[in-house]
Structures are given as C-alpha cells and as structure tokens.
Design a protein around this motif. Structure first.
Motif, PDB file in Angstrom:
ATOM      1  N   ASP A  38       0.799  -1.422  -0.009  1.00  0.00           N
ATOM      2  CA  ASP A  38       0.027  -0.195  -0.088  1.00  0.00           C
ATOM      3  C   ASP A  38       0.830   1.308  -0.020  1.00  0.00           C
ATOM      4  N   TRP A  39       0.895   1.943  -1.155  1.00  0.00           N
ATOM      5  CA  TRP A  39       1.957   3.017  -1.237  1.00  0.00           C
ATOM      6  C   TRP A  39       1.094   4.495  -0.902  1.00  0.00           C
ATOM      7  N   THR A  40      -0.160   4.492  -0.487  1.00  0.00           N
ATOM      8  CA  THR A  40      -0.786   5.689  -0.346  1.00  0.00           C
ATOM      9  C   THR A  40      -0.268   6.325   0.856  1.00  0.00           C
ATOM     10  N   LYS A  41       0.483   5.899   1.742  1.00  0.00           N
ATOM     11  CA  LYS A  41       1.164   6.632   3.099  1.00  0.00           C
ATOM     12  C   LYS A  41       2.526   6.891   2.682  1.00  0.00           C
ATOM     13  N   ASP A  42       3.131   6.869   1.503  1.00  0.00           N
ATOM     14  CA  ASP A  42       4.482   7.090   1.039  1.00  0.00           C
ATOM     15  C   ASP A  42       5.380   6.381   1.847  1.00  0.00           C
ATOM     16  N   PRO A  43       5.240   5.078   1.987  1.00  0.00           N
ATOM     17  CA  PRO A  43       6.383   4.455   2.655  1.00  0.00           C
ATOM     18  C   PRO A  43       7.825   4.329   1.885  1.00  0.00           C
ATOM     19  N   ILE A  44       8.870   4.210   2.459  1.00  0.00           N
ATOM     20  CA  ILE A  44      10.178   4.430   2.046  1.00  0.00           C
ATOM     21  C   ILE A  44      10.707   3.143   1.561  1.00  0.00           C
ATOM     22  N   THR A  45      10.144   1.913   1.978  1.00  0.00           N
ATOM     23  CA  THR A  45      10.483   0.754   1.388  1.00  0.00           C
ATOM     24  C   THR A  45       9.430  -0.050   1.001  1.00  0.00           C
ATOM     25  N   LEU A  46       9.731  -1.087   0.069  1.00  0.00           N
ATOM     26  CA  LEU A  46       8.767  -2.185  -0.064  1.00  0.00           C
ATOM     27  C   LEU A  46       8.320  -2.802   1.204  1.00  0.00           C
ATOM     28  N   ASP A  47       9.150  -3.252   2.124  1.00  0.00           N
ATOM     29  CA  ASP A  47       8.745  -3.965   3.110  1.00  0.00           C
ATOM     30  C   ASP A  47       7.576  -3.079   4.042  1.00  0.00           C
ATOM     31  N   ALA A  48       7.955  -1.763   4.105  1.00  0.00           N
ATOM     32  CA  ALA A  48       6.916  -1.006   4.863  1.00  0.00           C
ATOM     33  C   ALA A  48       5.668  -0.858   4.306  1.00  0.00           C
ATOM     34  N   ALA A  49       5.673  -0.545   2.858  1.00  0.00           N
ATOM     35  CA  ALA A  49       4.530  -0.698   1.911  1.00  0.00           C
ATOM     36  C   ALA A  49       3.579  -2.216   2.027  1.00  0.00           C
ATOM     37  N   CYS A  50       4.284  -3.097   2.302  1.00  0.00           N
ATOM     38  CA  CYS A  50       3.860  -4.473   2.485  1.00  0.00           C
ATOM     39  C   CYS A  50       2.921  -4.467   3.751  1.00  0.00           C
ATOM     40  N   HIS A  51       3.852  -4.094   4.609  1.00  0.00           N
ATOM     41  CA  HIS A  51       3.137  -3.947   6.330  1.00  0.00           C
ATOM     42  C   HIS A  51       1.940  -2.862   6.118  1.00  0.00           C
ATOM     43  N   ASP A  52       1.928  -2.056   5.461  1.00  0.00           N
ATOM     44  CA  ASP A  52       0.870  -1.062   5.609  1.00  0.00           C
ATOM     45  C   ASP A  52      -0.316  -1.768   4.755  1.00  0.00           C
ATOM     46  N   LEU A  53      -0.017  -2.310   3.592  1.00  0.00           N
ATOM     47  CA  LEU A  53      -1.207  -3.088   3.197  1.00  0.00           C
ATOM     48  C   LEU A  53      -1.922  -4.020   3.976  1.00  0.00           C
ATOM     49  N   VAL A  54      -1.208  -4.847   4.799  1.00  0.00           N
ATOM     50  CA  VAL A  54      -1.724  -5.636   5.869  1.00  0.00           C
ATOM     51  C   VAL A  54      -2.623  -4.826   6.851  1.00  0.00           C
ATOM     52  N   ILE A  55      -2.141  -3.788   7.332  1.00  0.00           N
ATOM     53  CA  ILE A  55      -2.629  -2.976   8.081  1.00  0.00           C
ATOM     54  C   ILE A  55      -3.925  -2.098   7.483  1.00  0.00           C
ATOM     55  N   THR A  56      -3.900  -1.827   6.471  1.00  0.00           N
ATOM     56  CA  THR A  56      -5.234  -1.442   5.643  1.00  0.00           C
ATOM     57  C   THR A  56      -6.260  -2.526   5.464  1.00  0.00           C
ATOM     58  N   HIS A  57      -5.690  -3.401   5.251  1.00  0.00           N
ATOM     59  CA  HIS A  57      -6.910  -4.595   5.331  1.00  0.00           C
ATOM     60  C   HIS A  57      -7.460  -4.952   6.760  1.00  0.00           C
ATOM     61  N   LEU A  58      -6.720  -5.030   7.514  1.00  0.00           N
ATOM     62  CA  LEU A  58      -7.262  -5.165   9.075  1.00  0.00           C
ATOM     63  C   LEU A  58      -7.882  -4.088   9.483  1.00  0.00           C
ATOM     64  N   GLU A  59      -7.607  -3.019   9.221  1.00  0.00           N
ATOM     65  CA  GLU A  59      -8.466  -1.807   9.568  1.00  0.00           C
ATOM     66  C   GLU A  59      -9.984  -1.796   8.761  1.00  0.00           C
ATOM     67  N   ARG A  60     -10.003  -2.315   7.595  1.00  0.00           N
ATOM     68  CA  ARG A  60     -11.168  -2.208   6.815  1.00  0.00           C
ATOM     69  C   ARG A  60     -12.104  -3.382   7.307  1.00  0.00           C
ATOM     70  N   VAL A  61     -11.240  -4.486   7.736  1.00  0.00           N
ATOM     71  CA  VAL A  61     -12.222  -5.618   8.144  1.00  0.00           C
ATOM     72  C   VAL A  61     -12.934  -5.301   9.497  1.00  0.00           C
ATOM     73  N   GLU A  62     -12.065  -4.561  10.374  1.00  0.00           N
ATOM     74  CA  GLU A  62     -12.455  -4.137  11.970  1.00  0.00           C
ATOM     75  C   GLU A  62     -13.603  -3.195  11.659  1.00  0.00           C
ATOM     76  N   LYS A  63     -13.580  -2.225  10.605  1.00  0.00           N
ATOM     77  CA  LYS A  63     -14.687  -1.247  10.524  1.00  0.00           C
ATOM     78  C   LYS A  63     -15.985  -2.053  10.427  1.00  0.00           C
ATOM     79  N   TYR A  64     -16.067  -3.017   9.282  1.00  0.00           N
ATOM     80  CA  TYR A  64     -17.360  -3.181   8.815  1.00  0.00           C
ATOM     81  C   TYR A  64     -17.987  -4.405   9.541  1.00  0.00           C
TER      82      TYR A  64
END
Length: 87
Positions: A38-64
């Motif tokens: 998930d590159w929407t939060k301007d991560p510096i590395t691919l690893d950080a972007a991969c972590h962000d994608l997991v968090i994004t999915h978890l936050e969406r699941v929790e919301k709904y």
C-alpha cells in the motif's frame, strides 16, 4: 489463433516459480511478504508498503464486521499480522 488461458495448475506453477525466483527473493528479502504493498502513505521501502497493506486490510475488516477471528488465506512466506494490534 486464440491464446489459451493457463490451467489452474499451470498458474500455480508459474506463480510459485516467480515468487521463488532469486530476483524476487532479493527484492522482498526476508520480509515474509509477497504483495504489492500500500503506497498511499508514502512508505520508503517495499517492506513498509507490504506492512501498510496488511494494516489497511485489517482496519477495513474491523470497521465493517468487528470480527473475532480473521482467516488469512493469502499467499506469501509466512509473514503474519501478529504485529498489528488494532485494539
């Protein structure tokens, strides 16, 4: 002549070969992830972007759905979301 779509078995074999290729492993390192990130939060590395994608999915699941459990049916190298505490 029409292109033939790969069978499910062909696709799995191509995917496995791709994610195990030395070039891909070098790119993802030992992160345990294999996703586009998930590159929407301007991560510096691919690893950080991969972590962000997991968090994004978890936050969406929790919301709904306020789940008690989440089934991770993804593909990767056994990275888990254990680092994500959304409470």
């Amino acid at each position: 002549m029409k292109n033939k779509s790969p069978s499910s078995i062909d696709f799995v074999e191509m995917y496995d070969n791709m994610i195990l290729a030395p070039e891909m492993r070098a790119m993802y390192g030992n992160s345990g992830f294999y996703n586009v990130g998930d590159w929407t939060k301007d991560p510096i590395t691919l690893d950080a972007a991969c972590h962000d994608l997991v968090i994004t999915h978890l936050e969406r699941v929790e919301k709904y759905s306020n789940p008690m459990k989440i089934l991770d049916a993804g593909c990767g190298f056994q990275a888990d979301a254990g680092f994500a505490d959304l409470d």
